[in-house]
Structure formats: C-alpha cells, structure tokens
Design a protein around this motif. Sequence first.
Motif, PDB file in Angstrom:
ATOM      1  N   MET A 140      -2.612  36.872 -39.530  1.00  0.00           N
ATOM      2  CA  MET A 140      -2.015  37.616 -38.425  1.00  0.00           C
ATOM      3  C   MET A 140      -2.686  37.252 -37.105  1.00  0.00           C
ATOM      4  N   LYS A 141      -1.839  37.017 -36.077  1.00  0.00           N
ATOM      5  CA  LYS A 141      -2.346  36.668 -34.756  1.00  0.00           C
ATOM      6  C   LYS A 141      -1.886  37.635 -33.674  1.00  0.00           C
ATOM      7  N   ARG A 142      -0.733  38.253 -33.855  1.00  0.00           N
ATOM      8  CA  ARG A 142      -0.270  39.196 -32.848  1.00  0.00           C
ATOM      9  C   ARG A 142       0.418  40.388 -33.524  1.00  0.00           C
ATOM     10  N   MET A 143       0.378  41.523 -32.837  1.00  0.00           N
ATOM     11  CA  MET A 143       1.064  42.724 -33.299  1.00  0.00           C
ATOM     12  C   MET A 143       1.314  43.610 -32.089  1.00  0.00           C
ATOM     13  N   ASN A 144       2.142  44.596 -32.198  1.00  0.00           N
ATOM     14  CA  ASN A 144       2.363  45.520 -31.083  1.00  0.00           C
ATOM     15  C   ASN A 144       1.668  46.849 -31.355  1.00  0.00           C
ATOM     16  N   GLU A 145       1.748  47.738 -30.385  1.00  0.00           N
ATOM     17  CA  GLU A 145       1.079  49.034 -30.520  1.00  0.00           C
ATOM     18  C   GLU A 145       1.656  49.856 -31.661  1.00  0.00           C
ATOM     19  N   TYR A 146       2.957  49.734 -31.859  1.00  0.00           N
ATOM     20  CA  TYR A 146       3.591  50.498 -32.937  1.00  0.00           C
ATOM     21  C   TYR A 146       3.024  50.079 -34.293  1.00  0.00           C
ATOM     22  N   HIS A 147       2.745  48.797 -34.434  1.00  0.00           N
ATOM     23  CA  HIS A 147       2.127  48.290 -35.666  1.00  0.00           C
ATOM     24  C   HIS A 147       0.779  48.969 -35.876  1.00  0.00           C
ATOM     25  N   LEU A 148      -0.024  49.031 -34.814  1.00  0.00           N
ATOM     26  CA  LEU A 148      -1.349  49.655 -34.915  1.00  0.00           C
ATOM     27  C   LEU A 148      -1.224  51.146 -35.225  1.00  0.00           C
ATOM     28  N   ASP A 149      -0.252  51.805 -34.608  1.00  0.00           N
ATOM     29  CA  ASP A 149      -0.074  53.239 -34.822  1.00  0.00           C
ATOM     30  C   ASP A 149       0.361  53.540 -36.250  1.00  0.00           C
ATOM     31  N   THR A 209      -7.194  49.051 -36.405  1.00  0.00           N
ATOM     32  CA  THR A 209      -7.408  48.572 -35.047  1.00  0.00           C
ATOM     33  C   THR A 209      -6.946  47.126 -34.939  1.00  0.00           C
ATOM     34  N   GLU A 210      -6.880  46.667 -33.706  1.00  0.00           N
ATOM     35  CA  GLU A 210      -6.485  45.278 -33.456  1.00  0.00           C
ATOM     36  C   GLU A 210      -7.445  44.309 -34.135  1.00  0.00           C
ATOM     37  N   GLU A 211      -8.737  44.601 -34.063  1.00  0.00           N
ATOM     38  CA  GLU A 211      -9.739  43.728 -34.669  1.00  0.00           C
ATOM     39  C   GLU A 211      -9.606  43.706 -36.193  1.00  0.00           C
ATOM     40  N   GLU A 212      -9.281  44.871 -36.778  1.00  0.00           N
ATOM     41  CA  GLU A 212      -9.130  44.944 -38.238  1.00  0.00           C
ATOM     42  C   GLU A 212      -7.896  44.177 -38.710  1.00  0.00           C
ATOM     43  N   CYS A 213      -6.880  44.095 -37.859  1.00  0.00           N
ATOM     44  CA  CYS A 213      -5.650  43.384 -38.232  1.00  0.00           C
ATOM     45  C   CYS A 213      -5.786  41.870 -38.078  1.00  0.00           C
ATOM     46  N   GLN A 214      -6.648  41.445 -37.182  1.00  0.00           N
ATOM     47  CA  GLN A 214      -6.753  40.031 -36.843  1.00  0.00           C
ATOM     48  C   GLN A 214      -7.077  39.173 -38.062  1.00  0.00           C
ATOM     49  N   ASP A 215      -6.254  38.127 -38.264  1.00  0.00           N
ATOM     50  CA  ASP A 215      -6.426  37.129 -39.330  1.00  0.00           C
ATOM     51  C   ASP A 215      -6.164  37.675 -40.744  1.00  0.00           C
ATOM     52  N   LYS A 216      -5.655  38.877 -40.836  1.00  0.00           N
ATOM     53  CA  LYS A 216      -5.350  39.433 -42.152  1.00  0.00           C
ATOM     54  C   LYS A 216      -4.062  38.824 -42.697  1.00  0.00           C
ATOM     55  N   SER A 217      -3.987  38.718 -44.011  1.00  0.00           N
ATOM     56  CA  SER A 217      -2.765  38.277 -44.686  1.00  0.00           C
ATOM     57  C   SER A 217      -1.744  39.419 -44.650  1.00  0.00           C
ATOM     58  N   PRO A 218      -0.450  39.099 -44.683  1.00  0.00           N
ATOM     59  CA  PRO A 218       0.549  40.188 -44.745  1.00  0.00           C
ATOM     60  C   PRO A 218       0.388  41.057 -45.984  1.00  0.00           C
TER      61      PRO A 218
END
Length: 296
Positions: free
Chosen positions: A42-51, A56-65
Amino acid sequence: MTSLTPKHISFESEEDVFDQKLLDCLPGVFYLYKIDSDGYKMKRMNEYHLDVFGYTEEECQDKSPLFFLDPDYHSQVLDAIMDLREKRVRTQVYANIITKAGQSIPFLFEGHLVMIGEEEYFTGLGLNISELITAKQQLQILEMEKKKILREKELKDKELLALALKENQNEILLNRISKQLKNIEENTNPDLIEEQLKPITKLITNHSRFQDGWSQFQEAFIGIHQDFFKNLKGMHPELTEKEIRFCAYLRIKMNPTDLCMLMNISKEGLKKKRYRIRQKLHLNQNQELDEYIGLL
C-alpha cells in the motif's frame, strides 16, 4: 492527520496525479498498491480508509491488502488481483474487512491497473455494503416467513378438506344404516323387533341431525380464512348458500371428484355450477374462477 505526499511514489512529473483533498471526498475507501516482485504494498489511502479501518497512515504504509481482510477472503481477493493483472480490465470482488478493533464489515472492492512511470500499481474504491446485506437478509427472512405462512395455510386447508370429507362420509354412512334399519323394521315381524329397532333408529336419526358437517366445516374454515365469507357475500350478495359452500370448497382446492360427492352432483352438473357461479361473479374469459376465489 498528515496526508501522504508525492515522495512516497515516483511520478513522471512533479505534479501529484492523486490529489489528496479529492481522494478524501470520495464515497468509499481509496487505496493504491504498488505491484512488486515480492507482493503488493500500500502506498496511498484516503481519510475514509483510515477512519474505517482504524489504522494510522504509518501503520497502513507498505501493508499487503490481505492485512486488512478476513482470512476467509484472502484466496478470492488474490485471484481477483491476478485476474486484474492478466485481463487488464477493472475487477470487482466482495470481501469482509477486519478493522483494527476486530470488527468485520462486508465491502465491495473495485480495482483498476495504473502505470506510474514504468511501475505498475492497482487502485480502486471499497464500498461498505452492510446496509445492502442487512436489507437482503431482511428480505430473505420475510420471504421465509411468507413461505412458512403459505405452508401452514396449505396444511390447514388439507385439514379442512379432510374434515369436509369425513363429515360427508359420516352422513352417508348414517343414512345408509338408517335406511337398512327402516327396511328391517318395515319387512320384519313387528312383534319381535319393533321395540329394539325404534330406539336405535331414533338415536341414529338424532345423531345425524346433530352432526351438521357443514356447520363444523364452516366454523373451522372461518378460523383460517377469516374474511372469506364476509368478502364473498359482500361483493356478490346474489350467491345462494349452496354456491357459497361450493366457493368455500374451491378455496381449499378440493378436487372435482370430491366436489361432486360433497355437492351430490355429476361431473356435468359440476361444469354447470361453475358456469353459473362465473356468471354471478361477472368474470371475463381471462379470469380463472379458482384463482379469483383464492384471492378473496
């Protein structure tokens, strides 16, 4: 909340082709995954994804789907991504996400291939379909309840049919016995049996009068089809009592043979009765008598 910046992805130009403000206005979770030799990151997401996911954005970064999904759906999601890469057309897949808090939520995801420079990505939106699932489940429950009610009514109609036939058979049997006893009484020495036969004949006659099969049937029928007689008489007051009785038997789908026996008519008489009732109900050629009666 800090937005991801172009430094996370190398674009052909300095302009960020994904405007974060626009992404945050999207009606679903936005995602952008880079396709690497060692997987999808993962490289990008929106606020709704985080909500929604709670990370957090850092926790999502580089994660597999797969990190965000219920393991039961991993296989079909990977198949969908492979299908997307091979056919190079948009792909949809249903999967339950698992939030950071452990909540399972059904989503519909749609993916698209994106080339940024010489690197391959897939991006898309995920929509929460909880309300659709709930509505579908409610419709299924209502349909099951409807089928259950119909089955129960059919069963009760069969019980009504059995009651009508039973009472009719009782009446036929009692009449037959009464006739036989009367014949014995008329053709046998009265001095020998008169005193014994008369009480029996009287008892059977009284029993036959007491056993009013139609009244019992009518009472049971009203318990199941409460407004049938009221609607039928109200809409068609010209119907006779025998014709109303005939319509009640049609309502429980009694077969022609039993109808003839209960109404004491021939098959030809049955056709004539149906025709007369159709005339009184003012049915046109396209309306079926049985179907019309079934709606009352």
